[in-house]
Design an enzyme around this catalytic site. Structure first.
Site, mmCIF file in Angstrom:
data_model
loop_
_atom_site.group_PDB
_atom_site.id
_atom_site.type_symbol
_atom_site.label_atom_id
_atom_site.label_comp_id
_atom_site.label_asym_id
_atom_site.label_seq_id
_atom_site.Cartn_x
_atom_site.Cartn_y
_atom_site.Cartn_z
ATOM 1 C CB THR A 70 2.074 2.675 -1.647
ATOM 2 O OG1 THR A 70 2.372 1.288 -1.623
ATOM 3 C CG2 THR A 70 3.361 3.475 -1.796
ATOM 4 C CE LYS A 94 4.875 -0.974 -2.624
ATOM 5 N NZ LYS A 94 3.413 -0.834 -2.560
ATOM 6 C CE LYS A 113 -0.788 5.171 -5.284
ATOM 7 N NZ LYS A 113 -0.018 4.571 -4.175
#
Lengths: 220, 220
Positions: free
Chosen positions: A21, A97, A169
């Site tokens: 990701t 995602k 993140k």
């Protein structure tokens, strides 16, 4: 990915399956550079966590040009229990995602706020969790993180299955992606702040369910 | 409840089953006044919405003193598919419902932000919803409100199953309850602001899934 490290040793016509990701724009830039060298990129971020990865039980959402997708499909099928080709270009896997992580990150934070509030209001948290999961308040994350959040609230060190800093993140990717299309996501942004507060309190390497102690720090 | 309207015509030893979501303190005040008149109060807010109410398929979380709970149990059993006695005093039912509504309100708002982001990033929202519901991002509210949120995003008027202004009220109860115990709930507070923005945009009587149009107003 795309620098002299890997691309140099790949033959033309090869394809890379990128499972991390890393954000939409990062993938689009790399894919373009790889394409110039005749190398395909399947943008295939996975969801499900390490335990399910070991069992090949992952949701894999792929963005790839049709020829690259076909080329990579045997590998993707082996990884995924649920394979969804969400878009015909690299970047669409990251987009999907990102949307997925918005929900996961918010649901974990909401579970923390809700179970903390239950505790502060004097309810039995385990009984409350059971009642919540039986109705409209249920979510996968509440069921999965709930028991460890209750442990963390009680001052126990819960087993680390997924870390706080991963969501620092990922929620950063979420709010950046939203900003890039001119959209406000105030609920996701509030969740991002909770993860950042967790990080600043030294919880980066702790289980993400420990976010419950950001809203009830006296128990931390 | 508790004023001259109802309490005056009830015999001593009677009990009232209060099914509304009115907040913790409101119930505690009324319960005390009723107790002075010898009338019991089962604080029994329900979850599940009108459709499930008609089928007796509701989650009912009850706060009541043991004798009042036993007295009211036949009625509660008839209403509930899932009956949980969460605390031995009026107010605990409201506390539990407040925690429940925190999650429901946040999950609907998160579904709106996520599906709006999917749309803005150029994903097929229906395919995205299906993929999201198959994994860690899933929630009851995403599955239930998601299809109507996609309709609303497309500019269609979705069927009204639960109104925006209900969550204006309920999220107000949530943030007040958290404040009363000295707790911040930033994610729930951000969701509350989205419902208030929906109200100020004239969406109060629309389905709560229409909150998706608060973050993507050009589609409204």
């Amino acid at each position: 990915y795309g620098d002299d490290g890997i691309a140099a040793v790949l033959a033309e016509g090869a394809a890379i399956v990128l499972t991390s990701t890393v954000g939409i724009q990062a993938v689009e830039v790399v894919a373009k550079r790889l394409a110039d060298d005749g190398i395909g990129l399947a943008d295939a971020p996975v969801s499900g966590g390490p335990a399910r990865a070991g069992q090949g039980d992952l949701l894999v959402t792929v963005g790839a040009y049709p020829d690259v997708y076909e080329h990579c499909k045997p590998v993707l099928d082996a990884m995924a229990s649920n394979l969804v080709w969400v878009g015909q270009a690299p970047g669409k896997g990251q987009s999907m995602k990102t949307v997925n992580q918005l929900l996961c990150g918010v649901h974990i934070a909401a579970a923390g706020e809700a179970l903390a509030l239950a505790g502060e209001l004097g309810l039995d948290q385990t009984l409350a969790l059971e009642a919540l999961m039986s109705g409209a308040a249920s979510s996968f994350m509440l069921g999965d993180r709930g028991p460890r959040a209750i442990q963390a609230y009680a001052g126990e060190e819960a087993e680390v299955k997924s870390r706080v800093d991963i969501f620092v993140k990922d929620m950063g990717i979420v709010t950046s992606a939203a900003k890039s299309v001119g959209m406000a996501v105030p609920v996701a942004a509030a969740a991002e702040q909770l993860y950042l507060q967790g990080l600043s309190r030294g919880q980066g390497a702790m289980d993400d369910s420990s976010i419950i102690n950001v809203v009830t720090p006296k128990k931390g």
